[in-house]
Write a protein that holds these residues in place. Structure first.
Motif, mmCIF file in Angstrom:
data_model
loop_
_atom_site.group_PDB
_atom_site.id
_atom_site.type_symbol
_atom_site.label_atom_id
_atom_site.label_comp_id
_atom_site.label_asym_id
_atom_site.label_seq_id
_atom_site.Cartn_x
_atom_site.Cartn_y
_atom_site.Cartn_z
ATOM 1 N N LEU A 420 0.756 -1.171 -0.019
ATOM 2 C CA LEU A 420 0.202 0.132 0.037
ATOM 3 C C LEU A 420 0.952 1.332 0.054
ATOM 4 O O LEU A 420 0.509 2.309 -0.603
ATOM 5 C CB LEU A 420 -0.817 -0.050 1.284
ATOM 6 N N VAL A 421 1.924 1.160 0.791
ATOM 7 C CA VAL A 421 2.790 2.279 0.674
ATOM 8 C C VAL A 421 3.780 2.342 -0.787
ATOM 9 O O VAL A 421 4.073 3.563 -0.809
ATOM 10 C CB VAL A 421 3.693 2.206 2.059
ATOM 11 N N ALA A 422 3.917 1.107 -1.090
ATOM 12 C CA ALA A 422 4.784 1.264 -2.286
ATOM 13 C C ALA A 422 4.104 1.807 -3.313
ATOM 14 O O ALA A 422 4.529 2.519 -4.396
ATOM 15 C CB ALA A 422 5.084 -0.240 -2.790
ATOM 16 N N GLY A 423 2.589 1.702 -3.353
ATOM 17 C CA GLY A 423 1.809 2.457 -4.460
ATOM 18 C C GLY A 423 1.925 3.885 -4.187
ATOM 19 O O GLY A 423 1.719 4.476 -5.179
ATOM 20 N N ILE A 424 1.855 4.343 -2.967
ATOM 21 C CA ILE A 424 1.959 6.130 -2.906
ATOM 22 C C ILE A 424 3.350 6.354 -3.234
ATOM 23 O O ILE A 424 3.276 7.443 -4.043
ATOM 24 C CB ILE A 424 1.856 6.225 -1.230
ATOM 25 N N ALA A 425 4.432 5.660 -3.376
ATOM 26 C CA ALA A 425 5.598 5.859 -3.821
ATOM 27 C C ALA A 425 5.351 5.805 -5.313
ATOM 28 O O ALA A 425 5.965 6.877 -5.760
ATOM 29 C CB ALA A 425 6.700 5.062 -3.450
ATOM 30 N N ALA A 426 4.632 5.064 -6.029
ATOM 31 C CA ALA A 426 4.470 5.161 -7.570
ATOM 32 C C ALA A 426 3.585 6.411 -7.899
ATOM 33 O O ALA A 426 3.891 6.980 -8.904
ATOM 34 C CB ALA A 426 3.760 3.877 -7.838
ATOM 35 N N VAL A 427 2.775 6.712 -7.159
ATOM 36 C CA VAL A 427 1.876 7.893 -7.488
ATOM 37 C C VAL A 427 2.791 9.190 -7.313
ATOM 38 O O VAL A 427 2.722 10.083 -8.256
ATOM 39 C CB VAL A 427 0.631 8.053 -6.457
ATOM 40 N N LEU A 428 3.727 9.288 -6.342
ATOM 41 C CA LEU A 428 4.493 10.543 -6.154
ATOM 42 C C LEU A 428 5.608 10.365 -7.376
ATOM 43 O O LEU A 428 5.870 11.569 -7.886
ATOM 44 C CB LEU A 428 5.015 10.479 -4.759
ATOM 45 N N ARG A 429 5.948 9.402 -7.682
ATOM 46 C CA ARG A 429 7.083 9.375 -8.634
ATOM 47 C C ARG A 429 6.498 9.822 -10.164
ATOM 48 O O ARG A 429 7.069 10.632 -10.753
ATOM 49 C CB ARG A 429 7.534 7.856 -8.943
ATOM 50 N N GLN A 430 4.912 9.547 -10.360
ATOM 51 C CA GLN A 430 4.446 10.127 -11.480
ATOM 52 C C GLN A 430 4.333 11.677 -11.292
ATOM 53 O O GLN A 430 4.363 12.144 -12.250
ATOM 54 C CB GLN A 430 3.093 9.352 -11.619
ATOM 55 N N ALA A 431 3.944 12.014 -10.067
ATOM 56 C CA ALA A 431 3.684 13.276 -10.019
ATOM 57 C C ALA A 431 4.895 14.289 -9.906
ATOM 58 O O ALA A 431 4.922 15.463 -10.535
ATOM 59 C CB ALA A 431 2.872 13.707 -8.464
ATOM 60 N N PHE A 432 5.910 13.503 -9.368
ATOM 61 C CA PHE A 432 7.376 14.432 -9.572
ATOM 62 C C PHE A 432 8.415 13.643 -10.272
ATOM 63 O O PHE A 432 9.313 12.907 -9.585
ATOM 64 C CB PHE A 432 7.677 14.632 -8.174
ATOM 65 N N GLU A 464 6.169 7.144 12.378
ATOM 66 C CA GLU A 464 5.532 8.347 12.040
ATOM 67 C C GLU A 464 3.976 8.154 11.821
ATOM 68 O O GLU A 464 3.278 9.326 11.805
ATOM 69 C CB GLU A 464 5.917 9.152 10.592
ATOM 70 N N GLY A 465 3.329 6.938 11.951
ATOM 71 C CA GLY A 465 1.932 7.009 11.789
ATOM 72 C C GLY A 465 1.607 6.601 10.367
ATOM 73 O O GLY A 465 2.350 5.866 9.448
ATOM 74 N N PHE A 466 0.392 6.845 9.893
ATOM 75 C CA PHE A 466 -0.056 6.682 8.526
ATOM 76 C C PHE A 466 0.536 7.475 7.261
ATOM 77 O O PHE A 466 0.408 8.968 7.645
ATOM 78 C CB PHE A 466 -1.581 6.871 8.388
ATOM 79 N N PRO A 467 1.213 7.243 6.387
ATOM 80 C CA PRO A 467 1.596 8.028 5.519
ATOM 81 C C PRO A 467 0.491 8.941 4.643
ATOM 82 O O PRO A 467 -0.635 8.048 4.184
ATOM 83 C CB PRO A 467 2.678 7.203 4.411
ATOM 84 N N ASP A 468 0.608 9.902 4.492
ATOM 85 C CA ASP A 468 -0.522 10.793 4.025
ATOM 86 C C ASP A 468 -0.178 11.232 2.374
ATOM 87 O O ASP A 468 0.704 12.211 2.404
ATOM 88 C CB ASP A 468 -0.737 12.154 4.763
ATOM 89 N N ALA A 469 -0.813 10.787 1.564
ATOM 90 C CA ALA A 469 -0.167 10.688 -0.086
ATOM 91 C C ALA A 469 -0.410 12.250 -0.088
ATOM 92 O O ALA A 469 0.424 12.849 -1.001
ATOM 93 C CB ALA A 469 -1.070 9.971 -0.856
ATOM 94 N N LYS A 470 -1.535 12.795 -0.129
ATOM 95 C CA LYS A 470 -1.928 14.373 -0.212
ATOM 96 C C LYS A 470 -0.739 15.332 0.240
ATOM 97 O O LYS A 470 -0.275 16.180 -0.429
ATOM 98 C CB LYS A 470 -3.363 14.651 0.070
ATOM 99 N N LYS A 471 -0.553 15.142 1.621
ATOM 100 C CA LYS A 471 0.659 15.796 2.377
ATOM 101 C C LYS A 471 1.750 15.714 1.845
ATOM 102 O O LYS A 471 2.667 16.679 1.754
ATOM 103 C CB LYS A 471 0.473 15.480 3.683
ATOM 104 N N ALA A 472 2.089 14.687 1.635
ATOM 105 C CA ALA A 472 3.541 14.028 1.037
ATOM 106 C C ALA A 472 3.885 14.878 -0.491
ATOM 107 O O ALA A 472 4.771 15.497 -0.754
ATOM 108 C CB ALA A 472 3.752 12.685 0.611
ATOM 109 N N LYS A 473 2.785 14.904 -1.208
ATOM 110 C CA LYS A 473 2.786 15.617 -2.428
ATOM 111 C C LYS A 473 2.709 17.150 -2.332
ATOM 112 O O LYS A 473 3.816 17.782 -2.887
ATOM 113 C CB LYS A 473 1.502 15.478 -3.289
ATOM 114 N N ALA A 474 2.242 17.690 -1.226
ATOM 115 C CA ALA A 474 2.435 19.030 -1.086
ATOM 116 C C ALA A 474 3.911 19.513 -0.504
ATOM 117 O O ALA A 474 4.416 20.369 -0.810
ATOM 118 C CB ALA A 474 1.260 19.408 0.052
ATOM 119 N N LEU A 475 4.409 18.674 0.191
ATOM 120 C CA LEU A 475 5.735 18.613 0.833
ATOM 121 C C LEU A 475 6.543 18.985 -0.405
ATOM 122 O O LEU A 475 7.550 19.503 -0.502
ATOM 123 C CB LEU A 475 6.126 17.575 1.819
#
Length: 651
Positions: A420-432, A464-475
Motif C-alpha cells: 500500500l505504501v509502495a503504491g503511494i511511492a509510485a503515485v508520487l514518482r508520477q507526480a514528481f 510516524e503513523g499513516f503516510p498521507d499521500a496528499k500531504k507528501a505531494k504538498a511537501l
C-alpha cells in the motif's frame, strides 16, 4: 508499456559428485575485483555462485573443512552463512479452499473513473492514506513500474489482468515455472493487487460479504458492487520470483540480493537506453529475516543500493511483534521505508463475519479504536533507531490470489501493509518525475500522521503513523523535503547503550517492581531487563491482574486476556516469529504467577536461543490485553502479549 520477460536460472544439483564432504552456503564481503577471492574459493574446492555488482560481495558454496582457511584469507567477520528467508504464508482460518476468508464475485469490470469510487471504498485497504484525491486528479501511478520481489504472480486474476498490469518479470528460483504461472504461490499476486488493483466486483444481493460490508463499511458498495482500488491503480508490476512452491524451502538471502542486483542492472540499462532495460522506480519487499547488525549487514546494504540507484525500497517490518526490537532485515536498512501493520475495527469485523457467521465480527472485536496490529513488529532497532517508519492496514486486507480467479480473499500481515505504501511511492514518482528516490522516500515518512490511531500506542509501535499521500505531494511541491537520508549516530556494540541513547527507553537490572496500570485493548507494556553475566537466576512474579467480561454497551465474545512472555532483545528480529518464551496460558483471573525464566546452565526457551545454554542476554518482557475488549485491565509484574487466534506468522 511493453517489457520483455526475462528468466534467470540458478545453478542447482550436486556440487561435488566425488565427495560426501558437507557444503556450506556463505556470503563473503570482499572488494572488487573478485578475481582473487574466486581463485581462493576454487582452490579450496568450492565454487562462486554469484558475483554481485552493486554490493561488494560474492555468494559461494564451500566445503565445511575449508571454512577456517577461507575466514583466514578474507578476514574476521567477512564470511557469514547464507541464511534462508522464510517463505510467505497465508493466514490460518478454517474457511474456504485456501483457509482464508473468501467470497465469490459474479463479475469483474475495470474502473476507469476514480471519482465514481466512494470515499468509504477507499477505507477498505487504504485507510488513513489520503490517496483518493490524487487519483481523481489523474495521479494513479501511470507510467511507473513497481518491482515486486516475492513468489511471482498468477495469471487471469482480474486485479492484475484486466488492465495488463504485469509488464514483465524474472524467475530466480530455477524450477522452470517462470515468474507468471497458475501454480505459483499466491502471496505475490495478493501483494501486487494491493498496489495496482482497480476492479469493480459484482457481489450479488445475497452475498454475505455485501451484507457485512454494508454493516461495517456503509457507503462502500456501489449498489451490490465492490470497488477494490490499489494505491497506484495505473502502475505496472515487474514480478521477481524468489520463492518457489515449496514453502519449507524459503529463499536464501543470496537469491534476494541477486534479485536486487538484477533490478538495479535493468534500471541502469533503461537509463542508458539499452536493450532489456526497465524503468524500475519502486521496489516492494514483503519479506524479512534475522539480523545481528541492524542497518549495516550485507542484506540491509543491498537495499541501500536500491535507493542509491534511484529505486524507492518499501519493506514490510515483519510479523514478530508485539515486542520491541523485532523489526526484520532488510526493513532495518537505513534506506528502506519500513512498514508496520494496523488493525482497523471494520476490517477485522468483516474478516470474522466471513470466516464465521454474520454478526460474529462485532462480538469478536467490540473496540472501535484503530490499533497497531498485535503481530506487527516494533522498534526500536538494536542500533537505537525508531522503527517502523510508517504503518498501513495489515489485518483484514481485501485482495485476490488464494482461491479461484472469481474469489475475493482477506488476509493479514505486514506483507500487505508494505505494498500500500509502495503504491503511494509510485503515485508520487508520477507526480514528481524529477524528484530523486530519496526525496520520495523522505516525503512519505515525513507525511506520517498518527492521529487516526488510539493514543495508547507510541512511535515505537507506529513510527510516524499513516503516510498521507496528499500531504507528501504538498511537501514535495513546496520543496520541503531533504534529498539526504536522516543522520543517526554510529551505534556501539552495547544494545542497551544504543537504546538509551536513541530513545527514551530505560534498561532495568537487579530487582524491580513495575505496574502496568490500565491497559487498553491491543496495548502492550514492556520491561527491558539486563541479565548480568554473574546472574544465577531470574524470577518473574505477576500478581493482581483484573479483567472484565461482557460489559455494556459492547459485550465481548471472549473474556479479556493477557499474554505473558519473554523475548530476547539482544538484536533486531530473531526468527520469523521472534523467539517468545510463553510463561503460561493467557490470563483471565488475578491468580499469582511465578516463573524462573533464566537459570544458569539450563534452557527454558525454544531452541535455547535466548535464555539458556549460552551467555546471558538481554530479556524483554511485554504485555497487552485482548483487542476484543473495550475496557481496561491492570497488572503488576511483567505482562506481555495479546494473540487472539493462532500465533502470528511472517508473510
Amino acid at each position: 508499456m511493453a517489457v520483455v520477460a526475462q528468466a534467470i536460472l540458478c545453478l542447482s544439483g550436486p556440487l561435488y559428485a566425488q565427495t560426501s564432504q558437507k557444503i556450506e552456503s556463505v556470503l563473503i564481503e570482499t572488494s572488487k575485483p573478485y578475481t582473487k577471492v574466486v581463485s581462493d574459493i576454487q582452490a579450496l574446492g568450492g565454487r562462486v555462485k554469484q558475483q554481485y555488482q552493486y554490493v561488494d560481495a560474492v555468494a559461494a558454496e564451500v566445503p565445511s573443512n575449508a571454512m577456517g582457511t577461507l575466514r583466514a584469507l578474507t578476514g574476521p567477520g567477512k564470511v557469514v552463512k547464507d541464511l534462508s528467508i522464510p517463505a510467505p504464508a497465508a493466514n490460518v482460518f478454517k474457511h474456504g479452499k485456501s483457509g482464508l476468508p473468501s467470497a465469490r464475485a459474479r463479475s469483474a469490470s475495470l474502473i476507469t473513473n476514480f471519482s465514481t469510487v466512494p470515499e468509504a471504498a477507499y477505507r477498505l485497504n487504504n485507510l488513513g492514506l489520503n490517496v483518493r484525491d490524487l487519483h481523481t486528479q489523474g495521479l494513479t501511478g501511470s507510467g511507473v513500474v513497481v518491482a515486486v520481489v516475492d513468489s511471482g504472480v498468477q495469471p487471469r486474476f482480474p486485479l492484475l489482468d484486466k488492465d495488463n498490469a504485469v509488464v514483465g518479470g524474472v524467475d530466480l528460483v530455477g524450477d522452470g515455472m517462470g515468474f507468471s504461472n497458475p501454480n505459483n504461490e499466491p502471496h505475490g499476486t495478493f501483494v501486487a493487487g494491493l498496489i495496482t488493483g482497480n476492479i469493480l466486483f459484482g457481489l450479488g444481493a445475497n452475498s454475505n460479504l455485501a451484507s457485512s460490508l454494508n454493516e461495517h463499511f456503509p457507503g462502500a458498495l456501489v449498489g451490490n458492487d465492490l470497488p477494490l482500488v490499489g494505491t497506484a491503480p495505473s502502475s505496472s508490476i515487474y514480478a521477481v520470483r524468489v520463492f518457489g512452491v515449496n514453502a519449507s524451502a524459503g529463499a536464501p538471502e543470496s537469491r534476494i540480493i541477486a534479485a536486487i542486483d538484477h533490478l538495479i542492472d535493468i534500471r541502469k540499462k533503461f537509463d542508458r537506453h539499452e536493450k532489456g532495460g526497465v524503468n524500475i522506480q519502486v521496489c516492494n519487499l514483503s519479506l524479512g529475516n534475522t539480523t545481528l547488525n541492524a542497518g549495516r549487514d550485507l542484506f540491509d546494504r543491498s537495499v541501500d543500493a536500491l535507493l542509491k540507484n534511484g529505486i524507492v525500497p518499501v519493506v514490510s517490518a515483519g510479523d514478530a511483534g508485539p515486542s520491541g526490537l523485532t523489526v526484520s532485515s532488510p526493513a532495518t536498512s537505513q534506506s528502506a521505508i519500513a512498514v508496520g501493520a494496523v488493525s482497523a475495527a471494520a476490517n477485522e469485523r468483516v474478516e470474522q463475519d466471513i470466516a464465521n457467521v454474520l454478526g460474529f465480527g462485532k462480538l469478536y472485536r467490540p473496540s472501535d479504536a484503530t490499533q497497531v496490529a498485535f503481530f506487527s513488529a516494533r522498534g526500536p532497532n538494536a542500533d537505537g533507531r525508531v522503527s517502523p517508519g510508517v504503518v498501513a492496514v495489515g489485518l483484514g486486507n481485501f485482495g485476490q490470489g488464494y482461491d479461484s480467479t472469481s474469489d475475493i480473499n482477506m488476509s493479514d500481515g505486514t506483507s500487505f501493509s508494505a505494498p500500500l505504501v509502495a503504491g503511494i511511492a509510485a503515485v508520487l514518482r508520477q507526480a514528481f518525475p524529477r524528484a530523486d528516490a530519496t526525496e520520495i522516500r523522505n516525503a512519505i515518512v515525513q507525511s506520517g500522521d498518527p492521529s487516526g490511531l488510539t493514543p495508547r500506542f507510541s512511535s515505537l509501535d507506529y513510527g510516524e503513523g499513516f503516510p498521507d499521500a496528499k500531504k507528501a505531494k504538498a511537501l514535495l511541491a513546496a520543496g520541503r523535503v531533504s534529498d539526504s537520508l536522516p543522520s543517526f549516530p554510529k551505534p556501539g556494540k552495547s544494545v542497551a547503550e544504543n537504546l538509551e541513547e536513541g530513545t527514551n527507553l530505560h534498561i532495568s537490572e537487579e530487582s524491580i517492581v513495575r505496574s502496568t496500570g490500565n491497559l487498553s485493548p491491543g496495548e502492550r507494556a514492556e520491561i527491558l531487563y539486563e541479565i548480568p553475566e554473574d546472574t544465577t537466576q531470574v524470577v518473574i512474579n505477576v500478581t493482581n491482574f483484573n479483567a472484565t467480561f461482557n460489559q455494556t454497551p459492547n459485550p465481548n465474545a471472549f473474556p479479556e486476556q493477557i499474554y505473558l512472555q519473554v523475548h530476547s532483545a539482544k538484536t533486531s528480529q530473531i526468527g520469523a516469529l521472534g523467539d517468545y518464551y510463553n510463561l503460561g496460558d493467557p490470563y483471565i483471573t488475578g491468580d499469582h504467577l511465578q516463573r524462573i525464566v533464566y537459570q544458569r546452565g539450563k534452557s527454558f526457551c525454544q531452541g535455547d536461543r535466548i535464555l539458556g545454554n549460552r551467555p546471558p542476554s538481554r530479556g524483554n518482557d511485554t504485555g497487552n490485553d485482548s483487542t476484543s475488549s473495550t475496557d481496561h485491565v491492570s497488572a503488576h509484574g511483567c505482562p506481555r502479549r495479546e494473540a487472539r487466534r493462532l500465533p502470528p506468522f511472517f508473510r
